[in-house]
Write a protein that holds these residues in place. Structure first.
Motif, PDB file in Angstrom:
ATOM      1  N   THR A  16      25.935  11.405  19.013  1.00  0.00           N
ATOM      2  CA  THR A  16      26.830  11.075  20.359  1.00  0.00           C
ATOM      3  C   THR A  16      27.744  12.229  20.781  1.00  0.00           C
ATOM      4  N   TYR A  71      29.039   0.932  30.030  1.00  0.00           N
ATOM      5  CA  TYR A  71      30.252   1.724  29.732  1.00  0.00           C
ATOM      6  C   TYR A  71      30.530   2.482  30.984  1.00  0.00           C
ATOM      7  N   LEU A  86      27.906   8.836  29.207  1.00  0.00           N
ATOM      8  CA  LEU A  86      27.822   8.115  27.854  1.00  0.00           C
ATOM      9  C   LEU A  86      26.505   7.103  28.454  1.00  0.00           C
ATOM     10  N   ARG A 104      31.973   2.656  15.857  1.00  0.00           N
ATOM     11  CA  ARG A 104      30.963   2.281  17.052  1.00  0.00           C
ATOM     12  C   ARG A 104      31.731   2.684  18.349  1.00  0.00           C
ATOM     13  N   LEU A 105      30.797   2.851  19.620  1.00  0.00           N
ATOM     14  CA  LEU A 105      31.642   2.895  20.766  1.00  0.00           C
ATOM     15  C   LEU A 105      32.469   1.997  21.216  1.00  0.00           C
ATOM     16  N   GLU A 149      24.882   2.522  19.991  1.00  0.00           N
ATOM     17  CA  GLU A 149      26.288   1.822  20.240  1.00  0.00           C
ATOM     18  C   GLU A 149      27.008   2.423  18.821  1.00  0.00           C
ATOM     19  N   PHE A 170      36.466   5.998  24.165  1.00  0.00           N
ATOM     20  CA  PHE A 170      35.051   5.389  23.883  1.00  0.00           C
ATOM     21  C   PHE A 170      34.729   5.196  22.501  1.00  0.00           C
ATOM     22  N   GLY A 171      35.762   5.252  21.802  1.00  0.00           N
ATOM     23  CA  GLY A 171      35.531   5.204  20.201  1.00  0.00           C
ATOM     24  C   GLY A 171      34.819   6.431  19.550  1.00  0.00           C
ATOM     25  N   VAL A 172      34.403   7.408  20.128  1.00  0.00           N
ATOM     26  CA  VAL A 172      33.699   8.436  19.534  1.00  0.00           C
ATOM     27  C   VAL A 172      34.844   9.085  18.465  1.00  0.00           C
ATOM     28  N   VAL A 194      28.499   5.160  16.579  1.00  0.00           N
ATOM     29  CA  VAL A 194      28.946   6.718  16.685  1.00  0.00           C
ATOM     30  C   VAL A 194      28.187   7.556  15.492  1.00  0.00           C
TER      31      VAL A 194
END
Length: 735
Positions: free
Chosen positions: A356, A334, A339, A425-426, A350, A381-383, A352
Motif C-alpha cells: 500500500t 475511495y 488509492l 484495513r483501508l 482493502e 485512509f487507514g494506512v 493494508v
C-alpha cells in the motif's frame, strides 16, 4: 450578535422569530421529499392564511402528503392503512389546499418536481412549476431570492452537530452561498427542525449546528417521517429488470431510482448473484434476439458479481440496502485517485500491507520524507494507525519503541514504519454515494439499525457531486467505471427521444430531476451507458396505448442522446445508430398490437424502407407471452409481487387491486352493473366474508351499505379474487 442557533421548542415561537428577523415577505426554500420541516411549514402556512399581509412563497419539490380517500369505499379501505402506516406524520397543509384549489392569494407554491401524476390539471401547480436540472437547483433558489431555508434534520453523533439525514443533496451545494451571504449580513436564514425519529446519516451529512440560525427541537418537533409504501412489482417490471440485469458489468457502477422497477432490479440481481443456475433458467426462457444477446455479452454478463457494484445515485432507495445484503453492492471506492487507481489495477486490496505504501509512493501521493500533512493523509485512509505522530523529522508510532526517521527511502526506517505504523484495513470506503433518500418506513428503520461502520459506507453527499463530473473529475471518472444509469420514461419516439416528465399538451407529470444529468454523464464516461426503461403499453382511457410512438410533442431526453431503451419485450441499443436502425430496433421491442402502425409511420416519414417486415420472433411481443415465460417461476415464488414486504395485509392488497376502478363509489354505470348481476349476488359468497369484514360491510346496515357490499363482491369476482360457484357449492354442502 445572537448566539447561533437560537433554540426553540414551540413552532409558533419560531414563526414569531422568523417574521421579526426576515420580515413579512417570505420566500422559503425547502428540500425535496422527506426533508421538509413539516411542523414549521404548517405553522408558517397557517399564519399566512390568517394574515393576508404576509406574502409567502414555498419553493420546493416532491411535496408528500398522506393519501386522501375519494369516496366512501376508498375511505373504508384506506382509513386503517393511513392510521397504521403514517401514524403521527402531520402532512403538508399547503399541499392539501393546493390540491383542493384553496390556496389563499398571498401564498404561492412553486415546485421543480411533482409526485408523479399528482398535480396534472392543477392550474396553480402547473403555472408555478419550474423546469430545473437537479444540479442547478441551488443556483436557482438563490436567483429566486430565497430568504429562508427550512429543513428537517436528525441528531448528530456528537453535541454541537446535527445530521442533514435524508437531504444532503441541495443543502451541501448551498453552503458556499449561505456563508457568503452571512459574511455580507444578508439572508437566507437557515431554520432547522430536529426530528429525533429521522435516521442519522454521517460523513458529509454531519454539519456543525451553527449552520442553523434557528433550531426547533423537542417533543413537538418529532413525528414519524413520511413512509412511501412499496408498490407491487408487475410482470412487466420483472421482465424489464431481467433484461437490465444482463447489462450490468461486474465491477461497475449502478444508478437506479424509486419504485417497483428498482425493487425488481434488486431482486433479480440477487437471483443472478446467489441463485445463478435459476437465473440462467429464467434468462434462457426469455425471447432475446441476437442483438440483445450480443450487447449483454459485450457490456454486461450473466455470471455472479465477483468484484461487486458501486452505487452512485441521487436517490438512495431501499433497493441499495437489499443489494448490499445480497452481496451485489460491495465494490468500495475511495476519495483519492492514487488509492483508487492502485485498487483498480489490482496492486493493493482493502487490507493494508507494505505494498500500500509502495503504490502511494509510486503514484506521487506521498513523498519520500513525510510531513505532517502526509501523516494525516495516511491516517485518513487507514494506512497509518491513529497513534502515529510526527515530531520534526521523526515518527512516533505510539508504542514503546524508539522514534523512526520519516524517510521512506531509508531501508531501516522503512522496515520500522512497516512493522510499527501501518493500520490493518483501508478507511474511508464508500459503497454508495447518495443525495437524498425516500422509501417505506421499514427502510428508515433499517438505516437506524445499521452499525456505525456499515452506515459510513452509505455516504450522503451533494447532488452536484453525484449527478455530474465537474469538480474532481479525474477521481469521479475512475470511481464510476462501467456505469449503468437506469431511469424510466413514459414515451419513446421512433427517433429515440424520450418523454419522462411531461405530456404532449404541456402538462407536467413530474420533473426532469437528474435524468438529463445522468444520460449526459453516461455519454461522457468511458464504458458508461444510459438505460431508459419503458413499459411497452399503458392503459389509456380508450384501451391499451403504445409507449413506443412515432412522435411525441414533448421531449425530456433529446434523440441525440439516445442510448439503450428496454421494454419488457427486449433491449434496443440506439447509440450511434442510424435513424432507420433506431426505428427498427424500437419497433421490434414494441407490443405486437402496435408494431404495424409504427412500421407504416416510419415508412411514411421516410425513415424505413417499405419492404421492412417485423420478424417473427418480435411478433410474439404480448403480455400473454410474458406471462407464459414467468408463470412457472412465479409459481415457485421467484417473482413475488412484494419482494421486500408490504405495509398492507394480504386482504388489503387484494382489495386494493379489485377496487381500483371503483373510486367515487356509486355511479349510474355501476348501479346498472349491479342490477344486471342481482341474481348472482343474491347470496354473498362465503369467500367474500373476510374482505367485507375488513371494509366493515360484513353486516350491512341499511340499503346503502348493502349496495356497497355487493359492489365490493362484484369487484372481487371480476378480479378473480373469489369465485361464486365454489362458494355456492360449499354453502350447499354446509347446509
Amino acid at each position: 450578535m445572537a448566539e447561533r442557533p437560537q433554540r426553540f421548542s414551540d413552532p409558533e415561537a419560531v414563526i414569531d422569530w422568523l417574521l421579526a428577523t426576515v420580515g413579512r415577505d417570505l420566500r422559503v426554500g425547502a428540500p425535496l421529499g422527506l426533508g421538509k420541516a413539516a411542523t414549521l411549514m404548517n405553522a408558517l402556512y397557517a399564519r399566512a392564511k390568517a394574515d393576508p399581509g404576509i406574502r409567502l412563497t414555498f419553493i420546493t419539490a416532491l411535496s408528500l402528503d398522506v393519501p386522501q380517500a375519494d369516496g366512501e369505499l376508498e375511505r373504508r379501505l384506506m382509513a386503517p392503512i393511513v392510521e397504521r402506516v403514517f401514524e403521527d406524520y402531520p402532512g403538508l397543509a399547503y399541499l392539501r389546499d393546493l390540491r383542493a384549489g384553496r390556496l389563499p392569494a398571498n401564498v404561492t407554491v412553486s415546485e421543480f418536481f411533482f409526485q408523479p401524476g399528482a398535480l396534472l390539471g392543477n392550474g396553480h401547480a402547473q403555472r408555478h412549476y419550474r423546469s430545473v436540472n437537479y444540479t442547478h437547483v441551488a443556483r436557482d433558489l438563490m436567483d429566486a431570492g430565497v430568504n429562508v431555508l427550512m429543513q428537517m434534520v436528525a441528531p448528530g453523533r456528537h453535541a454541537g452537530e446535527f445530521s442533514l439525514s435524508s437531504n444532503t443533496d441541495v443543502t451541501l451545494d448551498l453552503l458556499p452561498a449561505i456563508e457568503s451571504a452571512r459574511a455580507r449580513g444578508e439572508p437566507p436564514v437557515v431554520v432547522a427542525q430536529l426530528n429525533a425519529r429521522m435516521p442519522t446519516m454521517t460523513r458529509s451529512a454531519l454539519v456543525d449546528a451553527t449552520l442553523a440560525d434557528a433550531l426547533f427541537a423537542g417533543d413537538a418537533a418529532d413525528f414519524k417521517p413520511f413512509g412511501a409504501p412499496a408498490a407491487p412489482v408487475a410482470e412487466a417490471d420483472y421482465a424489464i429488470a431481467l433484461r437490465v440485469s444482463t447489462l450490468l458489468a461486474d465491477g461497475g457502477t449502478l444508478q437506479i431510482g424509486i419504485g417497483s422497477l428498482s425493487d425488481a432490479i434488486a431482486h433479480v440481481c440477487d437471483l443472478r448473484q446467489n441463485h445463478n443456475a435459476r437465473y440462467h433458467d429464467v434468462i434462457a426462457a426469455m425471447h432475446r434476439g441476437p442483438a440483445e444477446r450480443g450487447l449483454s455479452a459485450a457490456i454486461g454478463g450473466l455470471a455472479p458479481f465477483v468484484r461487486g457494484l458501486y452505487g452512485c445515485t441521487e436517490m438512495l432507495v431501499e433497493a441499495y440496502l437489499q443489494l448490499h445484503r445480497a452481496g451485489v453492492i460491495r465494490r468500495p471506492v475511495y476519495d483519492d485517485i492514487a488509492l483508487q487507481t492502485a485498487i483498480d489495477a489490482g496492486e493493493i486490496g482493502e487490507r493494508v500491507t507494505p505494498a500500500t505504501l509502495t503504490a502511494l509512493r509510486e503514484r506521487g501521493a506521498i513523498p519520500a520524507v513525510l510531513a505532517v500533512s502526509d501523516v494525516a493523509y495516511l491516517q485518513r485512509f487507514g494506512v497509518f494507525h491513529e497513534r502515529v505522530t510526527l515530531h520534526g523529522r521523526a515518527l512516533d508510532a505510539g508504542d514503546d519503541g524508539p522514534p523512526i526517521a520519516a524517510d521512506l527511502d531509508d531501508a531501516g526506517a522503512r522496515a520500522a514504519i512497516e512493522s510499527r505504523c501501518l493500520g490493518e484495513r483501508l478507511a474511508g470506503a464508500t459503497l454508495v454515494h447518495g443525495g437524498f433518500f425516500l422509501g417505506p418506513s421499514r427502510f428508515y428503520q433499517a438505516l437506524h439499525a445499521l452499525d456505525d461502520e456499515t452506515r459510513d459506507l452509505f455516504h450522503m453527499t451533494s447532488v452536484g457531486r453525484i449527478n455530474q463530473l465537474y469538480g474532481d473529475e479525474a477521481l469521479r471518472r475512475v470511481q464510476r467505471r462501467g456505469a449503468r444509469f437506469v431511469n424510466t420514461g413514459i414515451k419513446v419516439t421512433l427517433g429515440g427521444a424520450v418523454a419522462s416528465d411531461g405530456l404532449a399538451d404541456g402538462q407536467v407529470l413530474s420533473g426532469v430531476g437528474g435524468q438529463y444529468n445522468f444520460v449526459a454523464q453516461a455519454h461522457e464516461l468511458e464504458g458508461g451507458r444510459s438505460i431508459i426503461c419503458v413499459r411497452a403499453v399503458r392503459a389509456g382511457s380508450d384501451g391499451p396505448e403504445s409507449n413506443i410512438v412515432a412522435h411525441y410533442a414533448h421531449t425530456t431526453i433529446p434523440r441525440h442522446l439516445r442510448d439503450i431503451v428496454v421494454t419488457e419485450y427486449g433491449v434496443a441499443d440506439l447509440r450511434g445508430r442510424t435513424d432507420e436502425q433506431v426505428a427498427i430496433a424500437l419497433i421490434e421491442i414494441a407490443d405486437a398490437r402496435f408494431q404495424e402502425p409504427l412500421r407504416r409511420a416510419a415508412v411514411k416519414a421516410g425513415k424505413l424502407t417499405p419492404d421492412y417486415r417485423v420478424p417473427a420472433r418480435a411478433r410474439d411481443n404480448t403480455p400473454a407471452a410474458i406471462g407464459r415465460t414467468l408463470a412457472g417461476h412465479k409459481a415457485e415464488g421467484r417473482f413475488p409481487a412484494y419482494p421486500y414486504g408490504s405495509d398492507f395485509t394480504e386482504i388489503e392488497r387484494t382489495l386494493t387491486g379489485a377496487l381500483k376502478g371503483l373510486r367515487g363509489g356509486f355511479s349510474t354505470r355501476r348501479l346498472l352493473r349491479l342490477a344486471r348481476h342481482a341474481r348472482r349476488l343474491t347470496r354473498l359468497p362465503a369467500a367474500a366474508r373476510p374482505y367485507l369484514a375488513r371494509m366493515e360491510l360484513a353486516a350491512p346496515r341499511g340499503w346503502r351499505e348493502a349496495l356497497y357490499a355487493r359492489l365490493v363482491v362484484l369487484a372481487l369476482l371480476d378480479a378473480g379474487a373469489i369465485t361464486a360457484e365454489a362458494d355456492e357449492g360449499r354453502s350447499r354442502n354446509e347446509a
